[in-house]
Write a protein that holds these residues in place. Structure first.
Motif, PDB file in Angstrom:
ATOM      1  N   ASP A  17       0.846  -1.189   0.000  1.00 33.96           N
ATOM      2  CA  ASP A  17       0.000   0.000   0.000  1.00 33.96           C
ATOM      3  C   ASP A  17       0.883   1.242   0.000  1.00 33.96           C
ATOM      4  O   ASP A  17       2.002   1.215   0.533  1.00 33.96           O
ATOM      5  N   PRO A  18       0.379   2.352  -0.555  1.00 28.27           N
ATOM      6  CA  PRO A  18       1.184   3.573  -0.587  1.00 28.27           C
ATOM      7  C   PRO A  18       1.318   4.204   0.798  1.00 28.27           C
ATOM      8  O   PRO A  18       0.470   4.009   1.672  1.00 28.27           O
ATOM      9  N   VAL A  19       2.387   4.956   0.966  1.00 26.29           N
ATOM     10  CA  VAL A  19       2.571   5.758   2.174  1.00 26.29           C
ATOM     11  C   VAL A  19       1.735   7.021   1.973  1.00 26.29           C
ATOM     12  O   VAL A  19       1.940   7.749   1.010  1.00 26.29           O
ATOM     13  N   THR A  20       0.789   7.242   2.858  1.00 27.93           N
ATOM     14  CA  THR A  20      -0.110   8.388   2.748  1.00 27.93           C
ATOM     15  C   THR A  20       0.092   9.336   3.936  1.00 27.93           C
ATOM     16  O   THR A  20       0.643   8.928   4.971  1.00 27.93           O
ATOM     17  N   PRO A  21      -0.365  10.583   3.807  1.00 26.36           N
ATOM     18  CA  PRO A  21      -0.296  11.489   4.964  1.00 26.36           C
ATOM     19  C   PRO A  21      -1.020  10.924   6.187  1.00 26.36           C
ATOM     20  O   PRO A  21      -0.586  11.131   7.317  1.00 26.36           O
ATOM     21  N   ASP A  22      -2.103  10.185   5.962  1.00 26.95           N
ATOM     22  CA  ASP A  22      -2.838   9.576   7.065  1.00 26.95           C
ATOM     23  C   ASP A  22      -1.964   8.572   7.817  1.00 26.95           C
ATOM     24  O   ASP A  22      -1.918   8.563   9.050  1.00 26.95           O
ATOM     25  N   VAL A  23      -1.254   7.725   7.069  1.00 25.67           N
ATOM     26  CA  VAL A  23      -0.359   6.731   7.696  1.00 25.67           C
ATOM     27  C   VAL A  23       0.767   7.439   8.440  1.00 25.67           C
ATOM     28  O   VAL A  23       1.098   7.086   9.571  1.00 25.67           O
ATOM     29  N   LEU A  24       1.348   8.466   7.817  1.00 24.17           N
ATOM     30  CA  LEU A  24       2.455   9.187   8.461  1.00 24.17           C
ATOM     31  C   LEU A  24       1.994   9.878   9.743  1.00 24.17           C
ATOM     32  O   LEU A  24       2.699   9.861  10.751  1.00 24.17           O
ATOM     33  N   GLY A  25       0.796  10.463   9.709  1.00 19.85           N
ATOM     34  CA  GLY A  25       0.256  11.098  10.909  1.00 19.85           C
ATOM     35  C   GLY A  25      -0.003  10.084  12.003  1.00 19.85           C
ATOM     36  O   GLY A  25       0.312  10.314  13.178  1.00 19.85           O
ATOM     37  N   TRP A  26      -0.568   8.939  11.632  1.00 21.24           N
ATOM     38  CA  TRP A  26      -0.822   7.866  12.590  1.00 21.24           C
ATOM     39  C   TRP A  26       0.484   7.389  13.226  1.00 21.24           C
ATOM     40  O   TRP A  26       0.583   7.214  14.434  1.00 21.24           O
ATOM     41  N   LEU A  27       1.514   7.228  12.389  1.00 18.42           N
ATOM     42  CA  LEU A  27       2.804   6.764  12.893  1.00 18.42           C
ATOM     43  C   LEU A  27       3.428   7.809  13.816  1.00 18.42           C
ATOM     44  O   LEU A  27       3.909   7.495  14.903  1.00 18.42           O
ATOM     45  N   ARG A  28       3.381   9.058  13.411  1.00 18.61           N
ATOM     46  CA  ARG A  28       3.948  10.163  14.202  1.00 18.61           C
ATOM     47  C   ARG A  28       3.253  10.310  15.548  1.00 18.61           C
ATOM     48  O   ARG A  28       3.888  10.533  16.580  1.00 18.61           O
ATOM     49  N   ASP A  29       1.934  10.176  15.541  1.00 19.57           N
ATOM     50  CA  ASP A  29       1.152  10.394  16.770  1.00 19.57           C
ATOM     51  C   ASP A  29       1.167   9.200  17.718  1.00 19.57           C
ATOM     52  O   ASP A  29       0.729   9.305  18.852  1.00 19.57           O
ATOM     53  N   GLY A  30       1.682   8.069  17.223  1.00 23.78           N
ATOM     54  CA  GLY A  30       1.812   6.890  18.086  1.00 23.78           C
ATOM     55  C   GLY A  30       0.497   6.279  18.497  1.00 23.78           C
ATOM     56  O   GLY A  30       0.403   5.683  19.558  1.00 23.78           O
ATOM     57  N   LYS A  31      -0.506   6.395  17.662  1.00 20.36           N
ATOM     58  CA  LYS A  31      -1.807   5.828  18.005  1.00 20.36           C
ATOM     59  C   LYS A  31      -1.747   4.303  17.884  1.00 20.36           C
ATOM     60  O   LYS A  31      -1.185   3.782  16.933  1.00 20.36           O
ATOM     61  N   PRO A  32      -2.312   3.599  18.834  1.00 18.32           N
ATOM     62  CA  PRO A  32      -2.303   2.138  18.739  1.00 18.32           C
ATOM     63  C   PRO A  32      -3.176   1.653  17.588  1.00 18.32           C
ATOM     64  O   PRO A  32      -4.130   2.321  17.216  1.00 18.32           O
ATOM     65  N   ALA A  33      -2.819   0.503  17.051  1.00 18.02           N
ATOM     66  CA  ALA A  33      -3.590  -0.074  15.930  1.00 18.02           C
ATOM     67  C   ALA A  33      -4.905  -0.625  16.425  1.00 18.02           C
ATOM     68  O   ALA A  33      -5.049  -1.011  17.549  1.00 18.02           O
TER      69      ALA A  33
END
Length: 113
Positions: free
Chosen positions: A97-113
């Motif tokens: 899957d592509p790297v999206t701003p949504d994924v980057l924000g989720w990764l940066r914010d440390g939100k659990p899956a």
């Protein structure tokens, strides 16, 4: 007689959210991930300087991505090394899957899956 060197081994460490490559029992490197639903987001890969130049990163990432496929998950290559590996190994294109701003924000914010 000298014992032959053992082949490097890749292990998934769910407790540490990473795959590790071991050379003769010593950790030589890792690729870190976080799971986001059915996606495994790879965000960092490193090989210790003492093990550089042996092709261990490619072996590590290749086996990690094969494990992702076996688990029925999809790959998100935030890590530049994983992204480069995928451009050279098209066999994983169907689960990437592509790297999206949504994924980057989720990764940066440390939100659990």
């Amino acid at each position: 007689m000298t014992e032959p060197a053992t082949e490097p081994a890749v292990e998934r460490r769910d407790d540490r959210h990473r795959y590790e490559i071991l050379v003769e029992g010593e950790r030589a490197g890792l690729t870190a991930f976080r799971d986001r639903g059915g996606q495994r987001v790879f965000y960092h890969t490193e090989i210790d300087d003492a093990y550089a130049g042996r092709g261990l990163a490619a072996q590590l990432v290749g086996q990690a991505l094969a494990d992702v496929r076996a688990q029925g998950k999809r790959i998100v290559p935030v890590c530049p090394y994983v992204a480069k590996y995928l451009t050279e190994h098209g066999e994983f294109a169907d689960i990437t899957d592509p790297v999206t701003p949504d994924v980057l924000g989720w990764l940066r914010d440390g939100k659990p899956a």
